[in-house]
Design a protein around this motif. Structure first.
Motif, PDB file in Angstrom:
ATOM      1  N   HIS A 125       0.739  -1.231   0.411  1.00 16.89           N
ATOM      2  CA  HIS A 125      -0.527   0.075   0.271  1.00 16.89           C
ATOM      3  C   HIS A 125       1.190   1.106   0.309  1.00 16.89           C
ATOM      4  CE1 HIS A 125      -3.674   1.349   1.765  1.00 16.89           C
ATOM      5  NE2 HIS A 125      -3.288   2.619   0.723  1.00 16.89           N
ATOM      6  N   HIS A 146       1.587   4.539  -1.805  1.00 20.31           N
ATOM      7  CA  HIS A 146       0.988   6.365  -3.521  1.00 20.31           C
ATOM      8  C   HIS A 146       2.754   6.844  -3.698  1.00 20.31           C
ATOM      9  CE1 HIS A 146      -2.976   6.015  -1.653  1.00 20.31           C
ATOM     10  NE2 HIS A 146      -2.524   5.790  -1.009  1.00 20.31           N
ATOM     11  N   MET A 196      -0.662   2.828  -5.500  1.00 14.69           N
ATOM     12  CA  MET A 196      -2.922   2.642  -5.101  1.00 14.69           C
ATOM     13  C   MET A 196      -2.753   3.833  -6.729  1.00 14.69           C
ATOM     14  SD  MET A 196      -3.787   1.409  -2.496  1.00 14.69           S
ATOM     15  CE  MET A 196      -2.646  -0.242  -3.028  1.00 14.69           C
ATOM     16  N   ASP A 200      -9.046   2.986  -3.509  1.00 13.21           N
ATOM     17  CA  ASP A 200      -8.476   3.785  -2.162  1.00 13.21           C
ATOM     18  C   ASP A 200      -8.435   5.489  -1.795  1.00 13.21           C
ATOM     19  OD1 ASP A 200      -7.269   3.945   0.074  1.00 13.21           O
ATOM     20  OD2 ASP A 200      -4.841   4.630  -0.872  1.00 13.21           O
ATOM     21  N   HIS A 217      -5.179  -0.637   6.094  1.00 14.27           N
ATOM     22  CA  HIS A 217      -5.290  -0.412   6.906  1.00 14.27           C
ATOM     23  C   HIS A 217      -6.523   0.271   7.987  1.00 14.27           C
ATOM     24  CE1 HIS A 217      -7.804   2.715   4.374  1.00 14.27           C
ATOM     25  NE2 HIS A 217      -7.106   3.309   4.412  1.00 14.27           N
ATOM     26  N   ASP A 260       0.996   2.741   3.706  1.00 14.93           N
ATOM     27  CA  ASP A 260       0.226   4.258   3.103  1.00 14.93           C
ATOM     28  C   ASP A 260       0.806   5.013   3.231  1.00 14.93           C
ATOM     29  OD1 ASP A 260      -2.068   5.379   2.455  1.00 14.93           O
ATOM     30  OD2 ASP A 260      -3.437   5.147   3.999  1.00 14.93           O
TER      31      ASP A 260
HETATM   32 ZN   LIG Z   1      -3.942   4.710   0.168  1.00  7.36          ZN
END
Ligand SMILES: [Zn+2]
Length: 430
Positions: free
Chosen positions: A65, A67, A97, A157, A237, A311
Motif C-alpha cells: 500500500h 502512493h 495505489m 483507495d 489500513h 500507506d
Molecule cells: Zn492509501
C-alpha cells in the motif's frame, strides 16, 4: 547493470518467518542466489566478505500500500523517488495505489506507469487499478484491460466505493477475472472533514471528529458484499479495535476470503500526539486511542492482520503547512517502517523479527500472488542487513522520498538498515 558480485556474509544472524530464534551463520550469495548457508564456512577467494557480526540478515520487505503519485502528483513523489525511498527503508517490492491524476483505471494508464517503473525503478513495482472510472463510484473501470497487464488488486483507495450496488456488481465481475478488492473503509457523511478521530482531542481542537463507526460500518458492509458475491476482499489500513474484531468474526466464519492490513502509525500513535495541530499526525483513517494501538498490535501478532503496510502518502511541505483541517491526509512510511517497528516493538520484546518478516515481507507477497523470498539455499537473495546496535536519524539528508511528512522527521531511532540487495544488485550499503 553493475556486475553481479559474489558476497560472503560472515557471522550474520539469520531471520525468517516462522523461525523461532535467529541463528548465526555464514551466507554465500552468487548470481543473485543463496549458494550456501551454514556456520563455519571458508569464504571463497573471489568473494567479497561482509562482516555480519551484530547484524541480522533477512528477506527484504514488500509494501502492498503505497502512493507514488505518478501521474499527476510528481511534486509530492514519483515512481523513481518513491522507489528510492523504498530501498532506503529495506523494501524491494510495492503495490501502488491508483488515486493519481488521471486515475489508474484503464489499460493505457496501467501501461504508462508500469513502463515508467521498468525504466527507472530497481525494485518490483506493481500497481492496483480503480474499481470505478475516475474513482467516481459510478461506472466500472476497465478490469479486463488492466488484468491483461497484470493488475490483481482493485481499489478506489482514498475513498470508499460508495454505492453498494456498484461494488457488488464489480465484485461479481472481478472474481471471474481472478482479481480482488482492497477497501478503504469509510462512510463519508460520518467522517466529516476527515481530520481526526472523534474524542477529547477533537473537542479540544474544535474540529468535528470522525467516529470509529465511520470505518467499522464499511468494513462490515464490504466483507458482507464480498461474502454475497463469493469474491475475495482485502481490508486496508484498519485503525479501530472493533473494526479488527469485525474482520476476526468474518475470518472465524471461514466462508469468505478476507485479508487485512494495519499500518505502523496506527500501532504507534494516538490522537493526542497531534498536540498543537501537528499535521504530521493527520491521516485517514485517523489516529485513534492507546487501546486501539494495543489491540491492533495483538491482531498483527495473531494474524487477524495478514500484513503490515505503510500507506506511504507523500505530500509537499507547503501542503502540510496548511491549517489542520485543510492539510492533506497521510504520512510517508517506506523509509521509517522497519526501523520504527524495531525501535518501538521488537527491541522491547513486544514483537519478533519473524513476526515482522512474516507480515511485511512474506504475506504481502503471497497476497499479490508472488513467491516470498526466504533465506534458503538455492533461493533468490532479496535481502537486507539490519544493525540492531546502530541508530538512524531521519534527517532531510537521510531521506530519499521527495516528501518529509513523517512524525519521525529529525528523530533518532534505534536500528539501521545497512544493506539491500535484489536481483543480484546491491541497491544500498551503509
Ligand atoms: Zn492509501
Amino acid at each position: 547493470m553493475p556486475e553481479t558480485p559474489m558476497l560472503f556474509f560472515k557471522n550474520v544472524r539469520m531471520v525468517d518467518e516462522d523461525c523461532g530464534d535467529a541463528v548465526d551463520v555464514d551466507v554465500l550469495v552468487a548470481d543473485g542466489h543463496y549458494r550456501k548457508i551454514a556456520p563455519g564456512q571458508q569464504a571463497p577467494a573471489e568473494a567479497r566478505v561482509i562482516e555480519g557480526k551484530g547484524r541480522l540478515l533477512m528477506p527484504a520487505m514488500f509494501d502492498a500500500h503505497v502512493h507514488f503519485r505518478e501521474p499527476g502528483g510528481e511534486a509530492k513523489e514519483d515512481i523513481e523517488s518513491g522507489s528510492a525511498a523504498a530501498v532506503n527503508g529495506g523494501v524491494t517490492g510495492v503495490v501502488m495505489m491508483p488515486n493519481t491524476t488521471p486515475s489508474i483505471d484503464c489499460g493505457a494508464v496501467v501501461k504508462t506507469v508500469l513502463d515508467k517503473a521498468a525504466a527507472v525503478s530497481p525494485i518490483q513495482v506493481l500497481t492496483s487499478g480503480c474499481v470505478t472510472l475516475g474513482r467516481h463510484g459510478k461506472e466500472l473501470a476497465a478490469f479486463d484491460a488492466m488484468r491483461n497487464l497484470g493488475v490483481k488488486m482493485l481499489t478506489d483507495d482514498g475513498d470508499s466505493t460508495g454505492d453498494p450496488a456498484v461494488l457488488y456488481r464489480a465484485m461479481l465481475y472481478a472474481k471471474e477475472f481472478g482479481m480482488f478488492f482492497a477497501s478503504h473503509c469509510e462512510v463519508p457523511e460520518l467522517a466529516g472533514p476527515r481530520a481526526l478521530t472523534e474524542g477529547a482531542m477533537a473537542y479540544r481542537l474544535g474540529i468535528k471528529g470522525s467516529p470509529p463507526c465511520a470505518e467499522e460500518i464499511i468494513i462490515d458492509r464490504d466483507i458482507r458484499l464480498a461474502h454475497a458475491a463469493g469474491a475475495p476482499i482485502h481490508i486496508q489500513h484498519v485503525s479501530t479495535q472493533l473494526g479488527m474484531e469485525t474482520i476476526q468474526w468474518w475470518k472465524d466464519r471461514g466462508d469468505v476470503k478476507v485479508t487485512a492490513e494495519v499500518a505502523p502509525h496506527h500501532l504507534m500513535f494516538i490522537d493526542e500526539d497531534i498536540g498543537d495541530f501537528d499535521t504530521h499526525y493527520k491521516m485517514n483513517p485517523p489516529l485513534r486511542t492507546r487501546n486501539d494501538n494495543e489491540a491492533l498490535l495483538e491482531g498483527l501478532k495473531t494474524g487477524v492482520f495478514d500484513l503490515l503496510a505503510t500507506d506511504h502518502a507523500p505530500h509537499t511541505p507547503f501542503e502540510k503547512a496548511q491549517d489542520f483541517t485543510s492539510a492533506p491526509n497521510g504520512i510517508t512510511g517506506l523509509e521509517t517502517a522497519v526501523v520504527s517497528m524495531f525501535d518501538r516493538f521488537i527491541s522491547r520484546g513486544e514483537l519478533t523479527w519473524s513476526d515482522l518478516v512474516k507480515r511485511y515481507s512474506a504475506e504481502p507477497r503471497r497476497m499479490m500472488g508472488l513467491d516470498p523470498v526466504p533465506v534458503v539455499e538455492g533461493g533468490v537473495a532479496e535481502l537486507i542487513l539490519f544493525d540492531e546496535g546502530a541508530e538512524t536519524t531521519f534527517s532531510t539528508e537521510f531521506m530519499r522520498s521527495k516528501a518529509r511528512n513523517t512524525p519521525f522527521l529529525n528523530q533518532t531511532l534505534k536500528g539501521r538498515i545497512d544493506f539491500v540487495m535484489r536481483a543480484g544488485v546491491v541497491l544500498l550499503e551503509r
